[in-house]
Design a protein around this motif. Structure first.
Motif, PDB file in Angstrom:
ATOM      1  N   ASP A  82      41.679  74.230  35.104  1.00 59.30           N
ATOM      2  CA  ASP A  82      40.673  74.061  33.938  1.00 59.30           C
ATOM      3  C   ASP A  82      40.605  75.725  33.353  1.00 59.30           C
ATOM      4  OD1 ASP A  82      38.612  72.395  35.976  1.00 59.30           O
ATOM      5  OD2 ASP A  82      40.078  71.626  34.855  1.00 59.30           O
ATOM      6  N   ASN A  83      40.982  75.632  31.989  1.00 60.49           N
ATOM      7  CA  ASN A  83      41.111  76.847  31.427  1.00 60.49           C
ATOM      8  C   ASN A  83      39.714  77.753  31.163  1.00 60.49           C
ATOM      9  OD1 ASN A  83      42.980  78.389  30.413  1.00 60.49           O
ATOM     10  ND2 ASN A  83      43.545  77.029  28.618  1.00 60.49           N
ATOM     11  N   MET A  84      39.798  78.415  32.263  1.00 64.80           N
ATOM     12  CA  MET A  84      38.028  78.928  32.530  1.00 64.80           C
ATOM     13  C   MET A  84      37.995  80.135  31.149  1.00 64.80           C
ATOM     14  SD  MET A  84      36.863  77.315  34.862  1.00 64.80           S
ATOM     15  CE  MET A  84      35.614  77.854  36.169  1.00 64.80           C
ATOM     16  N   ASP A  85      38.835  80.792  30.900  1.00 68.93           N
ATOM     17  CA  ASP A  85      38.710  81.851  30.072  1.00 68.93           C
ATOM     18  C   ASP A  85      38.179  81.146  28.789  1.00 68.93           C
ATOM     19  OD1 ASP A  85      41.539  83.533  31.278  1.00 68.93           O
ATOM     20  OD2 ASP A  85      39.538  83.841  31.789  1.00 68.93           O
ATOM     21  N   PHE A  86      38.501  80.140  28.298  1.00 66.94           N
ATOM     22  CA  PHE A  86      38.292  79.302  27.032  1.00 66.94           C
ATOM     23  C   PHE A  86      36.887  78.572  27.341  1.00 66.94           C
ATOM     24  CE2 PHE A  86      41.200  81.480  24.449  1.00 66.94           C
ATOM     25  CZ  PHE A  86      42.455  81.592  25.243  1.00 66.94           C
ATOM     26  N   MET A  87      36.345  78.678  28.204  1.00 72.05           N
ATOM     27  CA  MET A  87      35.132  77.740  28.710  1.00 72.05           C
ATOM     28  C   MET A  87      34.017  77.830  27.594  1.00 72.05           C
ATOM     29  SD  MET A  87      33.294  77.412  32.195  1.00 72.05           S
ATOM     30  CE  MET A  87      33.221  79.046  32.293  1.00 72.05           C
ATOM     31  N   ILE A  88      33.580  76.765  26.918  1.00 73.21           N
ATOM     32  CA  ILE A  88      32.547  76.716  26.083  1.00 73.21           C
ATOM     33  C   ILE A  88      31.301  75.994  26.751  1.00 73.21           C
ATOM     34  CG2 ILE A  88      33.858  76.818  23.993  1.00 73.21           C
ATOM     35  CD1 ILE A  88      33.471  73.990  23.404  1.00 73.21           C
ATOM     36  N   PHE A  89      30.310  76.317  26.533  1.00 80.60           N
ATOM     37  CA  PHE A  89      29.049  75.819  27.088  1.00 80.60           C
ATOM     38  C   PHE A  89      28.294  74.823  26.066  1.00 80.60           C
ATOM     39  CE2 PHE A  89      29.526  78.604  30.487  1.00 80.60           C
ATOM     40  CZ  PHE A  89      29.843  79.697  29.779  1.00 80.60           C
ATOM     41  N   ASN A  90      28.973  74.809  24.825  1.00 82.93           N
ATOM     42  CA  ASN A  90      28.323  73.647  23.814  1.00 82.93           C
ATOM     43  C   ASN A  90      28.895  72.457  24.001  1.00 82.93           C
ATOM     44  OD1 ASN A  90      26.839  73.295  21.576  1.00 82.93           O
ATOM     45  ND2 ASN A  90      28.277  74.136  20.334  1.00 82.93           N
ATOM     46  N   HIS A  91      28.654  71.780  25.291  1.00 79.00           N
ATOM     47  CA  HIS A  91      29.436  70.500  25.349  1.00 79.00           C
ATOM     48  C   HIS A  91      28.261  69.454  25.683  1.00 79.00           C
ATOM     49  CE1 HIS A  91      28.228  71.472  29.729  1.00 79.00           C
ATOM     50  NE2 HIS A  91      29.069  72.506  29.582  1.00 79.00           N
ATOM     51  N   ARG A  94      24.870  69.548  27.565  1.00 77.86           N
ATOM     52  CA  ARG A  94      23.750  70.325  27.324  1.00 77.86           C
ATOM     53  C   ARG A  94      22.645  69.663  27.261  1.00 77.86           C
ATOM     54  NH1 ARG A  94      23.982  74.350  22.097  1.00 77.86           N
ATOM     55  NH2 ARG A  94      23.091  76.000  23.039  1.00 77.86           N
ATOM     56  N   SER A  98      18.331  68.735  33.263  1.00 75.48           N
ATOM     57  CA  SER A  98      18.875  69.356  34.614  1.00 75.48           C
ATOM     58  C   SER A  98      17.626  68.986  35.685  1.00 75.48           C
ATOM     59  CB  SER A  98      19.035  70.967  34.716  1.00 75.48           C
ATOM     60  OG  SER A  98      17.632  71.507  34.223  1.00 75.48           O
ATOM     61  N   LEU A 100      17.602  69.423  38.521  1.00 79.39           N
ATOM     62  CA  LEU A 100      17.230  70.353  39.973  1.00 79.39           C
ATOM     63  C   LEU A 100      16.415  71.347  39.445  1.00 79.39           C
ATOM     64  CD1 LEU A 100      20.941  70.344  40.174  1.00 79.39           C
ATOM     65  CD2 LEU A 100      19.758  69.077  41.640  1.00 79.39           C
TER      66      LEU A 100
ATOM     67  N   LYS B  35      40.534  77.504  40.558  1.00 76.26           N
ATOM     68  CA  LYS B  35      40.152  77.640  39.007  1.00 76.26           C
ATOM     69  C   LYS B  35      39.708  76.467  38.565  1.00 76.26           C
ATOM     70  CE  LYS B  35      42.552  81.745  37.739  1.00 76.26           C
ATOM     71  NZ  LYS B  35      43.608  82.110  37.064  1.00 76.26           N
ATOM     72  N   ARG B  37      36.705  73.252  37.481  1.00 77.62           N
ATOM     73  CA  ARG B  37      35.357  73.378  36.955  1.00 77.62           C
ATOM     74  C   ARG B  37      34.384  72.494  37.703  1.00 77.62           C
ATOM     75  NH1 ARG B  37      34.698  73.636  30.493  1.00 77.62           N
ATOM     76  NH2 ARG B  37      32.478  74.219  30.337  1.00 77.62           N
ATOM     77  N   GLN B  78      23.489  74.671  32.027  1.00 80.88           N
ATOM     78  CA  GLN B  78      22.134  74.743  31.222  1.00 80.88           C
ATOM     79  C   GLN B  78      20.782  75.211  31.893  1.00 80.88           C
ATOM     80  OE1 GLN B  78      23.640  74.949  28.204  1.00 80.88           O
ATOM     81  NE2 GLN B  78      21.723  75.377  27.343  1.00 80.88           N
ATOM     82  N   ARG B 137      36.897  85.152  24.864  1.00 86.08           N
ATOM     83  CA  ARG B 137      35.740  84.704  24.639  1.00 86.08           C
ATOM     84  C   ARG B 137      35.488  84.588  23.210  1.00 86.08           C
ATOM     85  NH1 ARG B 137      34.589  81.893  27.950  1.00 86.08           N
ATOM     86  NH2 ARG B 137      32.842  81.281  26.875  1.00 86.08           N
ATOM     87  N   ALA B 140      36.553  81.505  22.083  1.00 85.90           N
ATOM     88  CA  ALA B 140      35.669  80.331  22.618  1.00 85.90           C
ATOM     89  C   ALA B 140      34.542  80.404  21.700  1.00 85.90           C
ATOM     90  CB  ALA B 140      35.520  80.633  24.133  1.00 85.90           C
TER      91      ALA B 140
END
Lengths: 106, 302
Positions: A82-91, A94, A98, A100, B35, B37, B78, B137, B140
């Protein structure tokens, strides 16, 4: 594994003994002033025995050989990383709660 | 590249740690190496290790890497407090580190503060204009905000300088496919195949794009690439086998009006169909009649 190692050592000892006897044989021929055409038959036999023992040891001591075919069952590529460098957190994850209650203790 | 044996090992370790059988550090190292996820599992087990003083000191200096991994996983899940704590700890240990600065930028992204994140990244780029990861980044950030055109622009500029970065080419290809710009996506996949010709997944993706584009030459090229993917995976990739069948039937449909040169031998399709039927008989025997009827309809219509 120990046994294979011992066999390998024994094979090396036999080969070095064959080398030593060839050197001695050549020395003898120099004294008798004859041509050196090849090592005597028993040395050749000793060489063959040493070869077999060393080869057997070399194949058994390292353990299981791994496949080198790229299309073998173990080596075939099933997924890309998985392309970790381009990972976005806006999925969509969200908005999931959570569940936990995690904290870093420090 | 994740090979089959590595995937099996990953699944085995995952089930082992999920059932409480130990081996968490091994699992986390494997996730980092491959790598992949897996944010929820990394967060749960990584935090368990970090909170346990005995296990943490057993790692020695590796626990900072684990801290970074857990911080990123926390941002993905999150759990921003955990991420903030991890980054604070890392910052205390490495006060002048670019890597920690990057993590702080990512935390701003995770919070949704795009402008601050962009400002942080630009300041990093002023210090070092050749920092590859910061450039990525920024792409991204643009992608997360929804500015796909800005993302494409940034990515193209990045690729002008760093042409050998396969991840960036792959990202650009996926963006183009999402925008249905198939010609440009095909170009990106060609670059990927040039740099890694033995990776069958790039062949399959390229063949997919060619097949979607359509036209008889594209279909013939797509069929060749599906065939090469079958070659590289030893016939185990069902997508490539299906691709061959679909391409053959599509080519047959398109060339129905013309006079049949028929230099295309029907052997390839017959072999692909036989391989598919064998796989289905082994793996999913109740779906086998569905498969045979689908394939028969493909053959009939061509």
């Amino acid at each position: 594994m120990r046994f294979g190692f011992a066999i390998g050592l024994f094979g090396v000892v036999i080969l070095s003994h064959a080398a030593y006897s060839t050197v001695q044989y050549r020395g003898l021929l120099k004294i008798m002033e004859e041509e050196f055409s090849g090592p005597p038959l028993n040395v050749v036999a000793e060489l063959l025995v040493g070869l077999v023992l060393c080869t057997w040891a070399a194949l058994t001591v390292p353990g299981k050989f791994l496949s080198i075919h790229p299309d073998s069952e173990e080596n075939r590529i099933v997924s890309l990383p998985d392309n970790m460098d381009f990972m976005i957190f806006n999925h969509r994850g969200r908005v999931l709660p959570s569940q936990l209650d995690l904290k870093l203790k420090h | 590249m994740v090979t089959k044996s590595e995937e099996d090992q990953l699944n085995r370790l995952e089930s082992q740690v999920d059932n409480g059988g130990g081996g968490e550090w091994e699992y986390l190292c494997l996730v980092r190496k491959l790598k992949v996820r897996r944010p929820d599992k990394v967060l749960k087990h990584g935090l368990a290790i970090l909170n346990d003083f005995k296990k943490r000191s057993a790692l020695g200096t590796e626990d900072w890497t684990l801290c970074e991994q857990v911080a990123i996983a926390a941002m993905d899940c999150q759990c921003l407090d955990v991420a903030k704590d991890c980054i604070k700890v890392l910052r205390k240990r490495f006060p002048d580190s670019k890597r920690v600065g990057r993590l702080e930028g990512m935390l701003l992204e995770a919070k949704g503060l795009w402008a601050e994140a962009e400002k942080a990244y630009s300041s990093f780029l002023e210090d070092n204009p050749f920092d590859q990861v910061i450039h990525k980044r920024r792409v991204a950030v643009a992608k997360a905000q929804g500015n796909i055109s800005t993302a494409i622009e940034c990515l193209n500029k990045y690729l002008d300088t760093f042409m050998a970065d396969n991840d960036a080419w792959r990202e650009l290809a996926e963006i183009y496919v999402s925008l249905q710009m198939y010609k440009q996506a095909a170009f990106c996949y060609e670059e990927l195949i040039l740099s890694q010709p033995t990776n069958p997944l790039y062949h399959i993706a390229y063949a997919d794009v060619l097949y979607t584009n359509g036209g008889i030459e594209n279909l013939q090229a797509a069929k060749k690439y599906y065939a090469s993917a079958i070659n590289l995976t030893g016939g185990k990739n069902q997508r490539a086998l299906f691709g061959v069948c679909l391409c053959t039937s599509a080519i047959g449909q398109l060339s129905k009006g013309r006079n049949k040169d028929d230099k295309e031998s029907p052997e390839l399709q017959a072999l692909a169909v036989a391989a598919l039927e064998k796989d289905y008989k082994q793996g999913a025997p109740d779906k086998l009649p569905l498969l045979t009827s689908t394939l028969k309809s493909l053959r009939v219509s061509s």
